[in-house]
Each structure stands twice: as structure tokens, then as C-alpha cells.
Design an enzyme around this catalytic site. Structure first.
Site, PDB file in Angstrom:
ATOM      1  N   CYS A  86     -20.218  22.429  86.873  1.00 34.59           N
ATOM      2  CA  CYS A  86     -19.107  23.206  87.437  1.00 34.59           C
ATOM      3  C   CYS A  86     -18.243  22.344  88.357  1.00 34.59           C
ATOM      4  O   CYS A  86     -18.745  21.429  89.006  1.00 34.59           O
ATOM      5  CB  CYS A  86     -19.639  24.364  88.261  1.00 34.59           C
ATOM      6  SG  CYS A  86     -20.755  25.417  87.359  1.00 34.59           S
ATOM      7  N   ARG A  98     -16.045  16.797  83.838  1.00 32.16           N
ATOM      8  CA  ARG A  98     -17.411  17.154  84.231  1.00 32.16           C
ATOM      9  C   ARG A  98     -18.075  18.044  83.181  1.00 32.16           C
ATOM     10  O   ARG A  98     -19.280  18.227  83.203  1.00 32.16           O
ATOM     11  CB  ARG A  98     -17.385  17.886  85.580  1.00 32.16           C
ATOM     12  CG  ARG A  98     -16.866  17.035  86.715  1.00 32.16           C
ATOM     13  CD  ARG A  98     -16.511  17.886  87.912  1.00 32.16           C
ATOM     14  NE  ARG A  98     -17.684  18.445  88.558  1.00 32.16           N
ATOM     15  CZ  ARG A  98     -18.360  17.868  89.530  1.00 32.16           C
ATOM     16  NH1 ARG A  98     -17.999  16.689  89.971  1.00 32.16           N
ATOM     17  NH2 ARG A  98     -19.405  18.456  90.073  1.00 32.16           N
ATOM     18  N   TRP A 137     -19.808  25.786  84.028  1.00 27.81           N
ATOM     19  CA  TRP A 137     -20.759  25.256  83.047  1.00 27.81           C
ATOM     20  C   TRP A 137     -21.907  26.247  83.070  1.00 27.81           C
ATOM     21  O   TRP A 137     -22.671  26.305  84.041  1.00 27.81           O
ATOM     22  CB  TRP A 137     -21.201  23.862  83.496  1.00 27.81           C
ATOM     23  CG  TRP A 137     -22.290  23.248  82.692  1.00 27.81           C
ATOM     24  CD1 TRP A 137     -23.625  23.324  82.917  1.00 27.81           C
ATOM     25  CD2 TRP A 137     -22.136  22.434  81.531  1.00 27.81           C
ATOM     26  NE1 TRP A 137     -24.310  22.614  81.967  1.00 27.81           N
ATOM     27  CE2 TRP A 137     -23.428  22.053  81.108  1.00 27.81           C
ATOM     28  CE3 TRP A 137     -21.024  21.977  80.806  1.00 27.81           C
ATOM     29  CZ2 TRP A 137     -23.642  21.257  79.995  1.00 27.81           C
ATOM     30  CZ3 TRP A 137     -21.248  21.181  79.703  1.00 27.81           C
ATOM     31  CH2 TRP A 137     -22.539  20.821  79.304  1.00 27.81           C
ATOM     32  N   ASN A 180     -21.033  26.138  92.492  1.00 22.64           N
ATOM     33  CA  ASN A 180     -21.645  25.111  91.650  1.00 22.64           C
ATOM     34  C   ASN A 180     -23.105  25.013  92.069  1.00 22.64           C
ATOM     35  O   ASN A 180     -23.388  24.867  93.254  1.00 22.64           O
ATOM     36  CB  ASN A 180     -20.938  23.761  91.879  1.00 22.64           C
ATOM     37  CG  ASN A 180     -21.627  22.615  91.154  1.00 22.64           C
ATOM     38  OD1 ASN A 180     -22.436  22.826  90.254  1.00 22.64           O
ATOM     39  ND2 ASN A 180     -21.302  21.388  91.553  1.00 22.64           N
ATOM     40  N   GLY A 181     -24.024  25.140  91.109  1.00 22.40           N
ATOM     41  CA  GLY A 181     -25.445  25.036  91.433  1.00 22.40           C
ATOM     42  C   GLY A 181     -26.205  26.217  90.863  1.00 22.40           C
ATOM     43  O   GLY A 181     -25.710  26.932  89.986  1.00 22.40           O
ATOM     44  N   GLU A 233     -29.558   1.647  75.371  1.00 20.68           N
ATOM     45  CA  GLU A 233     -28.227   2.108  75.779  1.00 20.68           C
ATOM     46  C   GLU A 233     -27.287   2.182  74.569  1.00 20.68           C
ATOM     47  O   GLU A 233     -26.502   3.124  74.448  1.00 20.68           O
ATOM     48  CB  GLU A 233     -27.673   1.182  76.872  1.00 20.68           C
ATOM     49  CG  GLU A 233     -26.230   1.434  77.281  1.00 20.68           C
ATOM     50  CD  GLU A 233     -25.962   2.816  77.870  1.00 20.68           C
ATOM     51  OE1 GLU A 233     -26.898   3.619  78.025  1.00 20.68           O
ATOM     52  OE2 GLU A 233     -24.786   3.097  78.140  1.00 20.68           O
ATOM     53  N   LYS A 287     -25.406   5.601  73.471  1.00 20.66           N
ATOM     54  CA  LYS A 287     -23.938   5.691  73.363  1.00 20.66           C
ATOM     55  C   LYS A 287     -23.548   6.319  72.037  1.00 20.66           C
ATOM     56  O   LYS A 287     -22.712   7.207  71.964  1.00 20.66           O
ATOM     57  CB  LYS A 287     -23.292   4.301  73.431  1.00 20.66           C
ATOM     58  CG  LYS A 287     -23.013   3.653  74.728  1.00 20.66           C
ATOM     59  CD  LYS A 287     -22.037   4.285  75.657  1.00 20.66           C
ATOM     60  CE  LYS A 287     -22.576   5.415  76.430  1.00 20.66           C
ATOM     61  NZ  LYS A 287     -23.282   5.273  77.625  1.00 20.66           N
ATOM     62  N   GLU A 296     -24.672  10.178  71.695  1.00 24.40           N
ATOM     63  CA  GLU A 296     -24.027  11.178  72.560  1.00 24.40           C
ATOM     64  C   GLU A 296     -22.565  11.428  72.203  1.00 24.40           C
ATOM     65  O   GLU A 296     -22.076  12.529  72.410  1.00 24.40           O
ATOM     66  CB  GLU A 296     -24.172  10.821  74.041  1.00 24.40           C
ATOM     67  CG  GLU A 296     -23.382   9.608  74.472  1.00 24.40           C
ATOM     68  CD  GLU A 296     -23.573   9.271  75.942  1.00 24.40           C
ATOM     69  OE1 GLU A 296     -23.794  10.175  76.740  1.00 24.40           O
ATOM     70  OE2 GLU A 296     -23.488   8.077  76.272  1.00 24.40           O
ATOM     71  N   HIS A 318     -45.839  -0.995  63.178  1.00 25.56           N
ATOM     72  CA  HIS A 318     -46.861  -0.036  63.606  1.00 25.56           C
ATOM     73  C   HIS A 318     -46.454   1.394  63.243  1.00 25.56           C
ATOM     74  O   HIS A 318     -47.000   2.348  63.796  1.00 25.56           O
ATOM     75  CB  HIS A 318     -47.117  -0.182  65.106  1.00 25.56           C
ATOM     76  CG  HIS A 318     -47.636  -1.538  65.449  1.00 25.56           C
ATOM     77  ND1 HIS A 318     -48.929  -1.935  65.173  1.00 25.56           N
ATOM     78  CD2 HIS A 318     -47.017  -2.635  65.981  1.00 25.56           C
ATOM     79  CE1 HIS A 318     -49.085  -3.193  65.547  1.00 25.56           C
ATOM     80  NE2 HIS A 318     -47.940  -3.635  66.037  1.00 25.56           N
ATOM     81  N   LYS A 378     -20.506  15.416  82.850  1.00 26.73           N
ATOM     82  CA  LYS A 378     -20.457  14.089  83.473  1.00 26.73           C
ATOM     83  C   LYS A 378     -21.481  13.963  84.590  1.00 26.73           C
ATOM     84  O   LYS A 378     -22.139  12.952  84.735  1.00 26.73           O
ATOM     85  CB  LYS A 378     -19.044  13.844  84.016  1.00 26.73           C
ATOM     86  CG  LYS A 378     -18.864  12.502  84.713  1.00 26.73           C
ATOM     87  CD  LYS A 378     -18.937  11.365  83.716  1.00 26.73           C
ATOM     88  CE  LYS A 378     -18.853  10.000  84.345  1.00 26.73           C
ATOM     89  NZ  LYS A 378     -19.360   8.963  83.431  1.00 26.73           N
TER      90      LYS A 378
HETATM   91  C1  F6R Z   1     -24.641   8.596  79.274  1.00 25.70           C
HETATM   92  C2  F6R Z   1     -24.515   9.008  80.662  1.00 25.70           C
HETATM   93  C3  F6R Z   1     -25.679   9.689  81.292  1.00 25.70           C
HETATM   94  C4  F6R Z   1     -25.801   9.281  82.774  1.00 25.70           C
HETATM   95  C5  F6R Z   1     -26.892  10.116  83.456  1.00 25.70           C
HETATM   96  C6  F6R Z   1     -27.069   9.727  84.903  1.00 25.70           C
HETATM   97  O1  F6R Z   1     -23.489   7.932  78.834  1.00 25.70           O
HETATM   98  O2  F6R Z   1     -23.504   8.834  81.283  1.00 25.70           O
HETATM   99  O3  F6R Z   1     -26.858   9.433  80.595  1.00 25.70           O
HETATM  100  O4  F6R Z   1     -26.082   7.919  82.842  1.00 25.70           O
HETATM  101  O5  F6R Z   1     -26.576  11.474  83.371  1.00 25.70           O
HETATM  102  O6  F6R Z   1     -25.895   9.947  85.629  1.00 25.70           O
HETATM  103  P1  F6R Z   1     -25.645   9.223  87.000  1.00 25.70           P
HETATM  104  O7  F6R Z   1     -25.547   7.761  86.724  1.00 25.70           O
HETATM  105  O8  F6R Z   1     -24.367   9.804  87.516  1.00 25.70           O
HETATM  106  O9  F6R Z   1     -26.836   9.523  87.883  1.00 25.70           O
END
Ligand code: F6R
Length: 608
Positions: free
Chosen positions: A2, A27, A75, A101-102, A481, A485, A488, A504, A603
């Protein structure tokens, strides 16, 4: 998660609130709304779906008159995304409007209590209890009603409250979530994030947990939870508006990929002075440092994968046992840490709920705490003993890119620094690594220059259902990673495997034409990796190799290849991830995906 905005001043509030909400779109959200005070009563507009729907409904806010208001992007957590569950929520008497938010953990109990007092609930949200509690306590003045309401809530709640009494008065309450107050001239603001404020002001106050603020056009007063006014420092935001906008790129993600050389420079340069590493706020004495017998890196998602790279580098250079624990697991594991443990939390936003909880858990058990964070004044930055900022600038795309590379660079710098102070590397190796790290911004630029080639390859692979990533040691850490990428933002199944583990079990997945991205940049294990590539080629795999410039064996072996500039093997991951970011970007683009706002993702994950 949110997003919240609030405005009080003499300009029309609704257009300002809508603009602020647009800045918080990244977000992630499923509905949006605003509430504005006009002539003593509150006008409400809210809807499921995009902010553009809300803009259409209200003619960009021009239909809603009034100079004080609150806005929200929701959200969904309690109750499906629909118009009724969208915020703001009103008290029955219409005197209070609330955005939140929360998660209010005791909302069911409060709801029963309020129903017993004859209150009728309209939505399925946990938030609505706040509006009714405000009304319940509302016979007293609004500040007291806010305090009494907050004292009844359990959980995480950042609240924006609009009330009809008093002229242009807003309240902002913070408990376990981000909230920033913006100081203007004859007008004041609040928001979940500075990106929603910087078009108006760069002077901000970061609220801490348990504090709340009263905003009028002329004044902001911050109180502690007992209602006593407190003095808070005013900070100056260093980001500018342009840094938070797309600047001609089709997507924020591409812009942020391109920004990585600059972000890396900004992170490294201020910390290297006259050939030496200088870490701000790092005050551990030599004795205290020698006392550390274990390092635990905790984070979520990509930040934890940055931690995986960090683990290899720290162990190699410092010879301190280092483990990486995803924060959602660590927090409930009764972690075995004490004052000999250095906990390193890694977070772009500094607001990730699980990471915050894991830090608190380890702190309570005596661990020394440090954080690598991108957002100044964030909860994590305030929680730890030592904070090191990655100066990546605002990251807007949901999928992190420059956030990740600056985290890796910061962990590398920390590893080199610790190794030197502990006497585990000599002057020559120290100078070699430091020079190597300083060269990484230009190496990254050369990797970015492969953009056209990577786009061409992505268009060859975009229609696959599943893509495997394999590598050894640091290459394996980068695979994690790279795979995240891809999955997602393109929704293609992707998984990272340690190449040595293939036989294995996982090799059973390899068939004629199975696409495999093979990372072969870690020179000490290059021959082993070549054998693994041979094994999967023999079973029909189609191999896209990422290797180092000049590597003839890979060129002859792989179906496709990307060659990145050579650097010290410990530092190579910083450049190696670039083609994988671009690959994910162009695969997602070829599949017509919503790159900056992938489905189901937010985000900043500020709830558990
Ligand atoms: C993936 C991504 C997420 C964040 C994770 C942690 O591209 O961005 O996996 O890395 O949600 O977020 P932060 O770094 O803000 O704690």
C-alpha cells in the site's frame, strides 16, 4: 504494498494526491482512492484497478474540491480488491477518513467489540476498525482520539487520518512501516516514500515507530506515543525529480539497468580515499573485530542473492564462517547468534518486514548488527548498530537491478576492508582488489554495451516454458539472481542449479532442446564447468553460455554465448549479472509482460 499520501495547504488537494499516488504505483496495488475535506465534510472517490481509472472518474481530481486530503493505493490483504474495500474508509458519522498500510492483527476482536456497540461495517478490511474507533473516541479532541485509537491496535499500521474538526488538520501515525513528512511553504505533506514528495519539497522528517504527527498548512508537530511533542531532525533529500522518472526509457527497469555504472561509482567512490577504504559509521575496534567468529547475512529475494555472492567473497578473503539465511526463515529459527556474531542485513528499501523482524530477533540475542541499505532514514537503517548506504538512487521498477549490483559491490568492499583489518590479505592483494573494484563501473558499462546482442538472443529464447541456470561457486550465486530476474518479470519457469549437483538428479530434466544458461566466468573452476556443459550438451541441451572475453573453448562448445570483460574472479559477479538482467528484460518484453509492475509483486514488502 500500500502507498499513502497526504496534503494540507491552500492549493486543491485532489490533483496533488493523485500525482503523489502515481509516484507510488511501483509499489504494487490493486485499487486506489482519495478523501478530501470540503466545507466541513469529506468527499470520497475510490475504485478498484489503476489510478488512471480514479483520474478518469474525477477528471484528474478536478471534480473534488478542497485543500486538505489523503490518498491511498491498496494492496489487498483483508478482503478482495473491490471498490468497497478500497481505501479511504469513513467513520459512520463521516467525521474521519482513514488510509492504512500494514496489517491490524487484532482487527477481528476490535470488529466484534464495535459491532456490539451498534457499528455497521461496510468493508471486509482490517482498516475499517480504525475509522470506527476514531469515531468511538471522537468526543474528545481529534489528537486524543488518534492516540486512544492507536493504543488499541496490534500489528503494523501506518495511518493517514483526515478529520472534519479543526481547519485543515491531518494526522499521520507510524508503527512498523515507512512514513515520511514533507515540509513545504504554507503547505505540508506525508507519504510512504520520498518519490511522492520530491516534486514539492526536499525537506523531510522521518517518523519513527510509535510516533505520530499533526499537520496543518503552517506547521508539523510530532508526538511520541504519550502525546508529548518531540523535536525531530529535518533531513534534506539528495535525489532529484529526474532520478525518480523514466528519462526517455521505455521502462524504469531498463533505465535502472543503464544507471548501474553511475550507481556503482556513487557507492564506491566516497569510500576509497588515498588508496584506502574508509567506511563511515564503522567503529568496531581491532579487538572487537577479531572477536567475531561468525557472519550471518540476512535478506529477502534478490538482496539475499547479493548476500550469496557476499558469502563466497567474505569467506574467501576473511576466512570467517559466513552463512546466508533468508529473513523469513531466520526470524523463526531461534537463530544461534551471540555477541561474537556479525549480522549483516541487506535491503534496498530498508522496509522489508521479514528482514526487520530477523534483525530484531538477532539483536535480542546479542548479535552485532550492520545493514547495507539504499533508503536513508529507513526502518532498517535506524535499527542496526552500523549502516552502510548503497547510493543507487531511487529504484522504481519492482525487479531490482541497480539495487542488487550496489549491494554486491558494498559486500565486496566490506569483505576487502575486513580482510585487510584482520590481516588476512597482504598489501599487494589489497591494492589489487581495490583497483579491481574501482574498475567495475567501466566493466559494467562494457557489459551494458552488449545490449543489442543480448536482445537478439532473448528473442531466440523467449518462447521457452522453462530455462535452467547452472554455475559453480560465484557463478552459482549469480545464477540464483539471473533465474529470479527471469521468472519474476517474464513468468517463465527458471531455476538455478549448482552445476556440480546436476548428476545428482537435475540432469534428468535435460532433453533435446532444453535451454540452459551456463555461467562460466569463475576462472578457478572453469574446467569443471566446461565438463558440465559437455554433459548437458550430450543430452541435447541448447546452451547459452556467459563467459569471459577471449574464451575460445566456450565459443566452440555453446550454441550461443555472451562474453563479458575479464576482472578479478571475486569481483566478476558485478558485471556478470548485467547480461542476465538484460536477457530477462528482453524476454519479458518479447512476451508482452508488464515489466515494471509484474503480476502479484510489490516493490516494498512491508507486511509478512
Ligand atoms: C526481486 C526483488 C525482491 C527484493 C526483496 C527484498 O527483483 O526486488 O526479491 O530483493 O523483496 O527487498 P529489499 O531489498 O527492499 O529488502
Amino acid at each position: 504494498m500500500c502507498g499513502i499520501v497526504g496534503f494540507t495547504g491552500s492549493r486543491q488537494a485532489a490533483p496533488i494526491l493523485l500525482e503523489g499516488l502515481k509516484k507510488l504505483e511501483y509499489r504494487g496495488y490493486d485499487s486506489a482512492g482519495v478523501a478530501v475535506l470540503d466545507n466541513g465534510s469529506i468527499s470520497l472517490a475510490k475504485t478498484r484497478g489503476m489510478i488512471k481509472n480514479l483520474c478518469e472518474m474525477t477528471h484528474d481530481g478536478n471534480d473534488i474540491k478542497g485543500c486538505v486530503g489523503i490518498g491511498h493505493t491498496r494492496w489487498a490483504t483483508h478482503g478482495v480488491p473491490n471498490d468497497i474495500n478500497a481505501h479511504p474508509h469513513l467513520s459512520c458519522d463521516g467525521r474521519f477518513a482513514v488510509v492504512h498500510n500494514g496489517i491490524i492483527e487484532n482487527y477481528a476482536q476490535l470488529r466484534d467489540e464495535l459491532i456490539a456497540h451498534g457499528i455497521e461495517f461496510k468493508s471486509d478490511t482490517d482498516t475499517e476498525v480504525v475509522a470506527h474507533l476514531l469515531e468511538y473516541y471522537g468526543d474528545e479532541d481529534a489528537k486524543t482520539a488518534v492516540m486512544k485509537t492507536a493504543s488499541r491496535l496490534v500489528g503494523s499500521y501506518v495511518l493517514g487520518i483526515l478529520c472534519t474538526d479543526g481547519s485543515g488538520r491531518l494526522f499521520a501515525v507510524r508503527e512498523s512501516g515507512p512514513l515520511i513528512l514533507g515540509i513545504g511553504v504554507g503547505e505540508n505533506y506525508f507519504a510512504s516514500d520520498v518519490t511522492a514528495l520530491i516534486a514539492h519539497t526536499k525537506n523531510v522528517i522521518y517518523l519513527d515507530d510509535g510516533e505520530f504527527a499533526e499537520l496543518t498548512p503552517e506547521k508539523i508537530t510530532v508526538y511520541d506515543c504519550t502525546g508529548t511533542a518531540i523535536t525531530k531532525p529535518v533531513s534534506r533529500v539528495v535525489w532529484d525529480v529526474e532520478a525518480a522518472e523514466k528519462g526517455g526509457y521505455e521502462h524504469f527497469m531498463l533505465k535502472e539497468i543503464m544507471e548501474q555504472p553511475r550507481a556503482l561509482k556513487a557507492t564506491l567512490e566516497p569510500r576509497v580515499k588515498n588508496g584506502d577504504i574508509v567506511l563511515e559509521n564503522f567503529e568496531l575496534s581491532d579487538e572487537e573485530l577479531k572477536d567475531i567468529d561468525k557472519i550471518v547475512i540476512t535478506a529477502c529475494g534478490s538482496a539475499s542473492y547479493a548476500g550469496q555472492v557476499g558469502r563466497y567473497v567474505i569467506e574467501k578473503l576473511c576466512r570467517i564462517p559466513t552463512q546466508v539465511e533468508v529473513a523469513s526463515e531466520l526470524r523463526y529459527r531461534e537463530p544461534i547468534v551471540d555477541h561474537h556474531t556479525l549480522l549483516i542485513a541487506v535491503s534496498q528499501s530498508g522496509e522489508t518486514a521479514d528482514t526487520i523482524a530477523a534483525i530484531k530477533e538477532c539483536k535480542a540475542r546479542g548479535a552485532r548488527t550492520m545493514a547495507i541499505v539504499n533508503v536513508v532514514g529507513s526502518t532498517i537503517a535506524n535499527l542496526v548498530d552500523h549502516v552502510l548506504y548503497t547510493w543507487a538512487g531511487p529504484e522504481v521498477a519492482v525487479a531490482t537491478t541497480k539495487g542488487y549490483t550496489t549491494q554486491v559491490a558494498m559486500l565486496d568492499l566490506l569483505a576487502i576492508y575486513l580482510a585487510r583489518r584482520l590481516g588476512r590479505i597482504d598489501d599487494e592483494r589489497y591494492a589489487q582488489l581495490l583497483t579491481g573494484l574501482q574498475e567495475m563501473p567501466s566493466k559494467i558499462q562494457r557489459a551494458i554495451d552488449l545490449n543489442g546482442h543480448v536482445q537478439y538472443l532473448a528473442e531466440r529464447y523467449y518462447s521457452n516454458q522453462a530455462i535452467y541456470f547452472i554455475g559453480r561457486n560465484l557463478d552459482y550465486a549469480v545464477c540464483m539472481e539471473g533465474a529470479l530476474k527471469l521468472k519474476e518479470i517474464s513468468y517463465i519457469f527458471a531455476e538455478a542449479y549448482a552445476a556440480g549437483e546436476l548428476k545428482h538428479g537435475t540432469i534428468a530434466l535435460i532433453d533435446q532442446g532444453s535451454p540452459v544458461v551456463a555461467l562460466a566466468c569463475y576462472e578457478p573452476l572453469f574446467d569443471k564447468m566446461v565438463s558440465n556443459i559437455e554433459e548437458i550438451k550430450a543430452r541435447g541441451a541448447k546452451v547459452l553460455a556467459v563467459a569471459l572475453e577471449g574464451d575460445k573453448r566456450i565459443i566452440s562448445q555453446a550454441d550461443d554465448f555472451i562474453l563479458i570483460p575479464k576482472s578479478d574472479p571475486l569481483l566478476t559477479p558485478i558485471a556478470e549479472i548485467i547480461p542476465l538482467q538484460l536477457f530477462a528484460y528482453y524476454v519479458a518484453k518479447a512476451n508482452g509482460c508488464d515489466i515494471d509492475k509484474p503480476k502479484n509483486l510489490a516493490k516494498s514488502v512491508t507486511v509478512e
